[in-house]
Design an enzyme around this catalytic site. Sequence first.
Site, short mmCIF file in Angstrom:
data_model
loop_
_atom_site.label_atom_id
_atom_site.label_comp_id
_atom_site.label_asym_id
_atom_site.label_seq_id
_atom_site.Cartn_x
_atom_site.Cartn_y
_atom_site.Cartn_z
N LEU A 139 -2.05 1.91 33.32
CA LEU A 139 -2.87 2.14 34.50
C LEU A 139 -2.74 3.63 34.83
CD1 LEU A 139 -1.80 -0.87 36.80
CD2 LEU A 139 -3.84 -0.70 35.37
N ASP A 140 -3.82 4.23 35.37
CA ASP A 140 -3.73 5.61 35.82
C ASP A 140 -2.58 5.74 36.82
OD1 ASP A 140 -6.05 5.97 34.40
OD2 ASP A 140 -7.36 6.16 36.16
N ALA A 141 -2.00 6.95 36.92
CA ALA A 141 -0.88 7.16 37.83
C ALA A 141 -1.21 6.72 39.26
CB ALA A 141 -0.47 8.63 37.82
N THR A 143 -3.63 4.52 40.15
CA THR A 143 -4.20 3.18 40.24
C THR A 143 -3.03 2.20 40.35
OG1 THR A 143 -6.15 3.76 38.95
CG2 THR A 143 -5.60 1.43 39.06
N ARG A 239 -13.53 4.45 36.78
CA ARG A 239 -13.84 5.64 37.58
C ARG A 239 -15.02 6.41 36.97
NH1 ARG A 239 -8.24 8.62 37.68
NH2 ARG A 239 -9.33 9.98 39.16
#
Length: 309
Positions: A139-141, A143, A239
Amino acid sequence: MGDVRSLPVPDGLEGERIDAALARLFGLSRSRAADIIAAGDVLLDGNEVAKSDRVHGGAWLEVTLPPPPTAPAPVAEPIPGMGILYEDDDIVVVDKPTGVAAHPTTGWNGPTVLGGLLGAGHTVATGGAAERQGIVHRLDANTTGAMVVAKSELAYSRLKRAFKERTVDKRYQALVQGHPDPFRGTIDAPIDRHPSGDGRFAVVAGGKPSVTHYDTVEAYRAATLLDIDLETGRTHQIRVHMSAVRHPCVGDMAYGADPTLAARLGLRRQWLHAARLGFEHPATGERVEFESRYPDDLARALEIIEAES
């Protein structure tokens, strides 16, 4: 000491800028090529060059390539706010907070899921590169939500295959600006690195195939809460896709969100949450599903947008 390469400039690069020529010859980014030139590690016919200088076919190129950057090792430290949704001998399902990357990378010095697990005494599989052991998806930092990490080698190999074969059910919720039309649909558009080279991604012809299915949960005056089913798992996929259809995630300034709306809702990051994760348990084969509740910042933003509608 770096790796020294000496070669004639191929005729096919006649007239190219030296930074572009280096990027093509050695598989570098333009910015990395420019750094090597700035360090004085590139000679053309024995002379130092500027990145905007042009090359001509047959000129003698000498380049000292720096060693590839090594990813840092995970720092074992407990992470406040990182919850455990489920754990057994094979897997641990983490409830990831914001500001935490999945594993160490050369561009990230902050906390990681891997370091947090190791710091709290959890074992993880040693499969994969040392800095990303046990990590089967990311997961993105910024998110939040449900993320599974493999503890056994069996789980690592089976979960890696499950993600590759798209048998994992990844459901996200996103609060996006405006009202997508149609209110239920599919975005099928290839994604690759943004041409600017600034770390963002974009819809790019010839990029990796990327498919996002979305459905409206609730439409508000200024925004819409979507339930999103990811068919593929590209970096920044939701995104990028929502921004491409002009409905960026609220708070996602990197992808064109309205900073005024974000400030009104008290958001410092994109409103995007990995709400549910379902897959076949790698050891038992039974279907398991895990849910993550909204963290405080997203819940608060949603309350404000509901009150305004």
